[in-house]
Design a protein around this motif. Structure first.
Motif, mmCIF file in Angstrom:
data_model
loop_
_atom_site.group_PDB
_atom_site.id
_atom_site.type_symbol
_atom_site.label_atom_id
_atom_site.label_comp_id
_atom_site.label_asym_id
_atom_site.label_seq_id
_atom_site.Cartn_x
_atom_site.Cartn_y
_atom_site.Cartn_z
ATOM 1 N N UNK A 174 7.790 3.089 -6.030
ATOM 2 C CA UNK A 174 8.041 4.566 -5.293
ATOM 3 C C UNK A 174 7.029 5.024 -4.616
ATOM 4 N N UNK A 175 5.699 4.791 -5.200
ATOM 5 C CA UNK A 175 4.407 5.174 -4.184
ATOM 6 C C UNK A 175 4.417 4.415 -3.156
ATOM 7 N N UNK A 176 4.721 3.069 -3.119
ATOM 8 C CA UNK A 176 4.596 2.326 -1.802
ATOM 9 C C UNK A 176 5.479 2.950 -0.687
ATOM 10 N N UNK A 177 6.675 3.224 -1.243
ATOM 11 C CA UNK A 177 7.828 3.930 -0.453
ATOM 12 C C UNK A 177 7.504 5.036 0.292
ATOM 13 N N UNK A 178 6.765 5.870 -0.708
ATOM 14 C CA UNK A 178 6.459 7.407 -0.248
ATOM 15 C C UNK A 178 4.989 7.472 0.546
ATOM 16 N N UNK A 179 4.360 6.613 0.458
ATOM 17 C CA UNK A 179 2.949 6.929 0.896
ATOM 18 C C UNK A 179 2.345 5.962 1.974
ATOM 19 N N UNK A 180 1.982 6.362 3.080
ATOM 20 C CA UNK A 180 1.536 5.224 3.909
ATOM 21 C C UNK A 180 0.319 4.620 3.488
ATOM 22 N N UNK A 181 -0.656 5.552 3.000
ATOM 23 C CA UNK A 181 -1.675 5.271 2.536
ATOM 24 C C UNK A 181 -1.762 4.051 1.225
ATOM 25 N N UNK A 182 -0.665 4.002 0.434
ATOM 26 C CA UNK A 182 -0.406 3.133 -0.538
ATOM 27 C C UNK A 182 0.013 1.920 0.167
ATOM 28 N N UNK A 183 0.880 1.938 0.834
ATOM 29 C CA UNK A 183 1.327 0.851 1.955
ATOM 30 C C UNK A 183 0.028 -0.143 2.580
ATOM 31 N N UNK A 184 -0.831 0.679 2.829
ATOM 32 C CA UNK A 184 -2.134 0.013 3.582
ATOM 33 C C UNK A 184 -2.798 -0.565 2.569
ATOM 34 N N UNK A 185 -3.163 0.117 1.504
ATOM 35 C CA UNK A 185 -3.805 -0.395 0.438
ATOM 36 C C UNK A 185 -3.065 -1.821 -0.404
ATOM 37 N N UNK A 186 -1.796 -1.563 -0.294
ATOM 38 C CA UNK A 186 -0.974 -2.872 -0.816
ATOM 39 C C UNK A 186 -1.208 -3.899 0.235
ATOM 40 N N UNK A 187 -1.171 -3.719 1.337
ATOM 41 C CA UNK A 187 -1.389 -4.927 2.459
ATOM 42 C C UNK A 187 -2.976 -5.606 2.325
ATOM 43 N N UNK A 188 -3.758 -4.397 2.404
ATOM 44 C CA UNK A 188 -5.230 -4.779 2.127
ATOM 45 C C UNK A 188 -5.373 -5.904 0.964
ATOM 46 N N UNK A 189 -4.697 -5.565 -0.161
ATOM 47 C CA UNK A 189 -4.850 -6.537 -1.395
ATOM 48 C C UNK A 189 -4.350 -7.759 -1.221
ATOM 49 N N UNK A 190 -3.094 -7.535 -0.444
ATOM 50 C CA UNK A 190 -2.252 -8.876 -0.135
ATOM 51 C C UNK A 190 -3.347 -9.800 0.553
#
Length: 247
Positions: free
Chosen positions: A50-66
């Motif tokens: 839900x955080x990934x969907x709602x937040x661009x910052x969360x999506x950026x952090x997810x891709x950094x980690x990936x």
């Protein structure tokens, strides 16, 4: 009779084997177990869907980690455990592999893609959350490399995410249905490298046992489902399965 001899006997006597694999089989290829003490999830709080969907910052952090993890994943190759499962599959003994892993190593180890049931998804590619169009990680990386620009679907403009199941994301219905059917139809169900504490995935070995399959658990530590098993082996997977092939 040793445990490996018992397992070899079970395999010889079976016609429809299903393997259920977890992080323990891939750690032998150098891929870290995120849940273990000191693992990635202890150092970095998992990002909820839900955080990934709602937040661009969360999506950026997810891709950094990936992309940080991609260095480890890219160098990983199938180990002896994957290869023995692939050999048993090629011999017609193994009908399917149900896996909690997202690394694609069973396919590289010789099991056809259609017979690998990935209940937690696959981390080797991305896809649109709206229309499900696939996207290569290399393509995402090129986009993200420019000021951490977030990828969007070229077809519908939807959010692009790795094809994995995140915390808070619904389990894939078709894969879970197939996994349960394979468990019901199996005569030998072998768990390899799963702690069996993540539900609903951990219900699948129980379903197999309840429908008459012999349940074998190969894991370094005890699991909550050990009482259901006809055989438990607390050892390395590669060592155990390679021992079976030498019987």
């Amino acid at each position: 009779m040793s445990d490996i001899e018992k397992l070899a006997h079970f395999i010889d006597a079976s016609q429809n084997i299903v393997f259920f694999t977890g992080a323990g089989i891939s750690t032998e290829s150098g891929i870290p177990d995120f849940r273990s003490p000191g693992g990635l999830w202890e150092k970095n709080r998992p990002i909820d869907f839900s955080e990934f969907i709602a937040s661009e910052d969360a999506r950026r952090e997810a891709w950094r980690r990936k992309f940080n993890m991609e260095r480890v994943m890219k160098g990983a190759e199938p180990n002896i455990g994957h290869k023995v499962i692939g050999e048993l599959y090629s011999a017609g003994k193994v009908n399917a592999v149900v896996t909690q892993n997202i690394d694609g190593l069973h396919q590289l180890g010789g099991v056809a893609d259609e017979d690998v049931i990935e209940i937690h998804g696959n981390g080797t590619y991305a896809k649109c959350l709206e229309c499900h169009k696939k996207m290569s990680l290399d393509a995402v990386k090129k986009i993200f490399a420019v000021n951490e620009t977030l990828p969007t679907c070229s077809q519908c403009g939807g959010i692009v995410k790795t094809a994995t199941i995140s915390f808070g994301q619904a389990m894939p219905e078709e894969e879970m249905r197939r996994a349960e059917m394979e468990a019901i139809e199996s005569d030998l169900f072998i768990v390899a490298g799963s702690s069996l504490v993540v539900f609903p995935a951990a219900n699948i070995p129980v379903i197999a046992a309840q429908h008459g399959a012999k349940l074998v658990i190969i894991n370094r530590e005890e699991t909550p489902l050990d009482p259901y098993a006809e055989l438990t082996i607390n050892s390395e997977i590669g060592e155990t399965l390679s021992g079976v092939t030498k019987m």
